[in-house]
Scaffold this motif. Structure first.
Motif, short mmCIF file in Angstrom:
data_model
loop_
_atom_site.label_atom_id
_atom_site.label_comp_id
_atom_site.label_asym_id
_atom_site.label_seq_id
_atom_site.Cartn_x
_atom_site.Cartn_y
_atom_site.Cartn_z
N ARG A 21 0.85 -1.19 0.00
CA ARG A 21 0.00 0.00 0.00
C ARG A 21 0.88 1.24 0.00
NH1 ARG A 21 -2.71 2.78 4.45
NH2 ARG A 21 -4.51 3.94 3.65
N PHE A 22 0.55 2.20 -0.86
CA PHE A 22 1.30 3.45 -0.92
C PHE A 22 0.39 4.59 -0.48
CE2 PHE A 22 2.99 7.20 -3.21
CZ PHE A 22 4.27 7.20 -2.66
N THR A 23 0.84 5.35 0.52
CA THR A 23 -0.01 6.37 1.13
C THR A 23 0.43 7.80 0.80
OG1 THR A 23 1.32 6.34 3.16
CG2 THR A 23 -0.56 4.83 3.05
N GLY A 24 1.38 7.96 -0.09
CA GLY A 24 1.85 9.30 -0.43
C GLY A 24 0.82 10.08 -1.24
N SER A 25 0.97 11.39 -1.25
CA SER A 25 0.06 12.25 -2.02
C SER A 25 0.87 13.22 -2.87
CB SER A 25 -0.87 13.03 -1.08
OG SER A 25 -0.14 14.01 -0.36
N GLY A 26 0.30 13.60 -3.99
CA GLY A 26 0.98 14.50 -4.90
C GLY A 26 1.25 15.86 -4.30
N SER A 27 0.31 16.38 -3.52
CA SER A 27 0.48 17.71 -2.92
C SER A 27 1.64 17.72 -1.92
CB SER A 27 -0.81 18.16 -2.25
OG SER A 27 -1.21 17.22 -1.25
N TRP A 33 9.48 18.24 -3.73
CA TRP A 33 10.08 18.32 -5.07
C TRP A 33 10.47 19.75 -5.42
CZ3 TRP A 33 7.85 20.89 -9.34
CH2 TRP A 33 8.49 20.67 -10.57
N SER A 34 9.60 20.71 -5.14
CA SER A 34 9.89 22.11 -5.50
C SER A 34 11.09 22.65 -4.73
CB SER A 34 8.65 22.98 -5.25
OG SER A 34 8.23 22.88 -3.90
N VAL A 35 11.18 22.35 -3.44
CA VAL A 35 12.32 22.79 -2.64
C VAL A 35 13.60 22.10 -3.13
CG1 VAL A 35 13.35 22.83 -0.34
CG2 VAL A 35 10.92 23.36 -0.63
N ASN A 36 13.52 20.81 -3.38
CA ASN A 36 14.69 20.07 -3.88
C ASN A 36 15.18 20.64 -5.20
OD1 ASN A 36 14.74 18.32 -1.71
ND2 ASN A 36 13.71 16.66 -2.77
N LEU A 37 14.25 20.92 -6.11
CA LEU A 37 14.62 21.45 -7.42
C LEU A 37 15.29 22.81 -7.29
CD1 LEU A 37 14.55 21.23 -10.50
CD2 LEU A 37 12.25 22.25 -10.44
N LEU A 38 14.72 23.69 -6.46
CA LEU A 38 15.27 25.03 -6.29
C LEU A 38 16.68 24.97 -5.71
CD1 LEU A 38 14.95 28.10 -6.32
CD2 LEU A 38 13.88 27.93 -4.05
N LEU A 39 16.86 24.19 -4.65
CA LEU A 39 18.18 24.13 -4.00
C LEU A 39 19.21 23.43 -4.89
CD1 LEU A 39 17.15 23.30 -0.31
CD2 LEU A 39 17.90 25.50 -1.26
N THR A 40 18.78 22.45 -5.67
CA THR A 40 19.71 21.77 -6.58
C THR A 40 20.21 22.73 -7.65
OG1 THR A 40 18.61 19.65 -6.20
CG2 THR A 40 19.97 19.84 -8.17
N LEU A 41 19.31 23.57 -8.17
CA LEU A 41 19.71 24.55 -9.18
C LEU A 41 20.62 25.62 -8.59
CD1 LEU A 41 16.34 25.00 -11.11
CD2 LEU A 41 18.35 23.73 -11.86
N LEU A 324 4.93 21.41 -14.06
CA LEU A 324 4.56 21.50 -12.65
C LEU A 324 3.76 20.29 -12.16
CD1 LEU A 324 3.60 25.27 -12.32
CD2 LEU A 324 5.72 24.15 -11.61
N TYR A 325 3.20 19.53 -13.08
CA TYR A 325 2.45 18.34 -12.67
C TYR A 325 3.36 17.15 -12.43
CZ TYR A 325 -1.40 14.98 -12.49
OH TYR A 325 -2.28 14.02 -12.08
N TRP A 326 4.65 17.29 -12.69
CA TRP A 326 5.57 16.17 -12.59
C TRP A 326 5.49 15.42 -11.26
CZ3 TRP A 326 8.49 13.28 -15.68
CH2 TRP A 326 9.49 12.50 -15.10
N PRO A 327 5.58 16.08 -10.09
CA PRO A 327 5.54 15.33 -8.83
C PRO A 327 4.23 14.58 -8.63
CG PRO A 327 5.40 17.68 -8.43
CD PRO A 327 5.75 17.52 -9.86
N PHE A 328 3.11 15.12 -9.11
CA PHE A 328 1.84 14.41 -8.99
C PHE A 328 1.87 13.14 -9.86
CE2 PHE A 328 1.03 18.82 -8.03
CZ PHE A 328 0.19 18.76 -6.94
#
Length: 378
Positions: A21-27, A33-41, A324-328
């Motif tokens: 069972r996977f309980t994660g959510s896109g939101s 994901w957004s924080v990771n992307l910003l800091l990686t750049l 922007l829909y990538w993480p979802f």
């Protein structure tokens, strides 16, 4: 008369059947994901290992097996050291190609010598830093086996790069180059399913949890049939698109300058979505349905039609939202693939956990041997 308590027990072992069972959510994952992307750049990829650690921790902690979530314990600073090692190796290979293009074969030789070591280290790091019910997984594939599996994958590339040096003084060198390139490429494609089967066996034969070690019963002809079916599907799609193009140009009078780009884009999208989806579904179902240990058997019933439908919708929404829909989409596909797997357990899980000796590779520990923290995203 013998004491009944001393007689061997004949009761069947308890059996547990549990779908993952996977309980994660896109939101939730969107924020990570957004924080990771910003800091990686901003850090010019130096934050990448920390981003991967956060991502892995999130997906592990939202994946439940028999009501208990997995855990990820990888030290991001160790992963950072591994990231630096990979940057050095990749940078050295790129510099070799730029400064000495005629010696590209030497770079491939170096990669053939290094890659099996990195791959095995990555598998070991990922498994030893993943746990369930407080017990860590492990990977026991031998380094010698890693070299036997992966070095043949580099040989065609090395041969193609050495080919011009071998025939440069021969008459009709251009013709010979084309002929030998076709022969080497054809042989590689012929043996690729066999080589891929060896890679899968090496990977799935080394997984361990407590006293359980998995084995993979994979028949190589299955991969040949899969590749043949993918090739036939590609030919059918190409034939259909050519027929549509003929009708549009000859019957409807459309300009070839308009038809070719449109059908080319549609063909590329359909080929990627349909063929990729079929490959993923067939390989997942075959691999996990034939991976088992003494008391654990896995099975997968991933649906092709659901997978291809969600894949098409995901890519459409990714394009419409400019990425922007990538993480979802990642969360949705992770749920689809994970929840298609069922874990069948025979025996008392608590006994396995209690029998793991302190200090062994199966116990929650520091895993200090993974100094470089290699993680190749396996």
């Amino acid at each position: 008369m013998q004491d009944p308590a001393l007689l061997p027990r004949t009761e069947p072992l308890p059996r547990i059947q549990s779908r993952i069972r996977f309980t994660g959510s896109g939101s939730e994952f969107f924020r990570i994901w957004s924080v990771n992307l910003l800091l990686t750049l901003l850090t010019l990829t130096l934050y990448w290992p920390f981003a991967r650690a956060r991502r892995l921790k999130y997906f592990h902690e939202h994946t439940e097996v028999h009501g208990d979530a997995l855990g990820f314990h990888g030290d991001p600073w160790k992963m950072f050291k591994g990231h630096l090692v990979l940057l050095v190796v990749g940078g050295a290979y790129a510099a070799c190609l730029y400064l000495m293009p005629s010696y590209e074969w030497l770079g491939l030789v170096l990669m053939a010598l290094v890659w099996p070591l990195l791959w095995r280290a990555s598998l070991g790091f990922r498994m030893r830093n993943s746990s369930w019910r407080g017990v860590r997984f492990d990977f026991e594939g031998a380094l010698s086996q890693a070299y036997m599996v992966f070095v043949p994958l580099f040989l065609p590339g090395i041969a193609l790069n050495l080919l011009p040096l071998w025939i440069q003084n021969e008459p009709d060198s251009v013709k010979l180059l084309g002929q030998w390139t076709l022969w080497i490429s054809g042989l590689f494609m012929l043996f690729f399913p066999w080589l891929l089967a060896k890679v899968y066996r090496f990977q799935h034969n080394g997984y361990r949890f407590a006293q359980e070690r998995t084995t993979l019963q994979l028949e190589t002809p299955m991969l040949y049939w899969l590749f043949l079916s993918l090739l036939l599907l590609f030919i059918v799609l190409a034939a259909v698109l050519m027929g549509v193009g003929f009708v549009m140009t000859k019957q409807l009078g459309w300009s070839p300058a308009t038809v070719v780009p449109v059908l080319g884009g549609v063909g590329y999208f359909l080929s990627f979505i349909v063929i990729y989806s079929l490959a993923v579904v067939k390989i997942q179902n075959r691999l996990w349905s034939h991976t088992a240990s003494a008391h654990v058997h896995l099975s997968s019933d991933l649906s092709f039609w659901r997978f291809v439908g969600w894949s098409a919708l995901n890519w459409l929404l990714i394009v419409l939202t400019l990425g922007l829909y990538w993480p979802f989409a990642v969360v949705r596909m992770a749920r689809l693939r994970l929840e298609a797997i069922t874990v069948n357990i025979e025996g008392d899980i608590g006994t396995w956990v209690s029998e793991v000796q302190p200090g062994s590779s199966g116990v929650l520990a520091d895993a200090s041997g993974d100094y470089f923290g290699m993680d190749l995203g396996l």
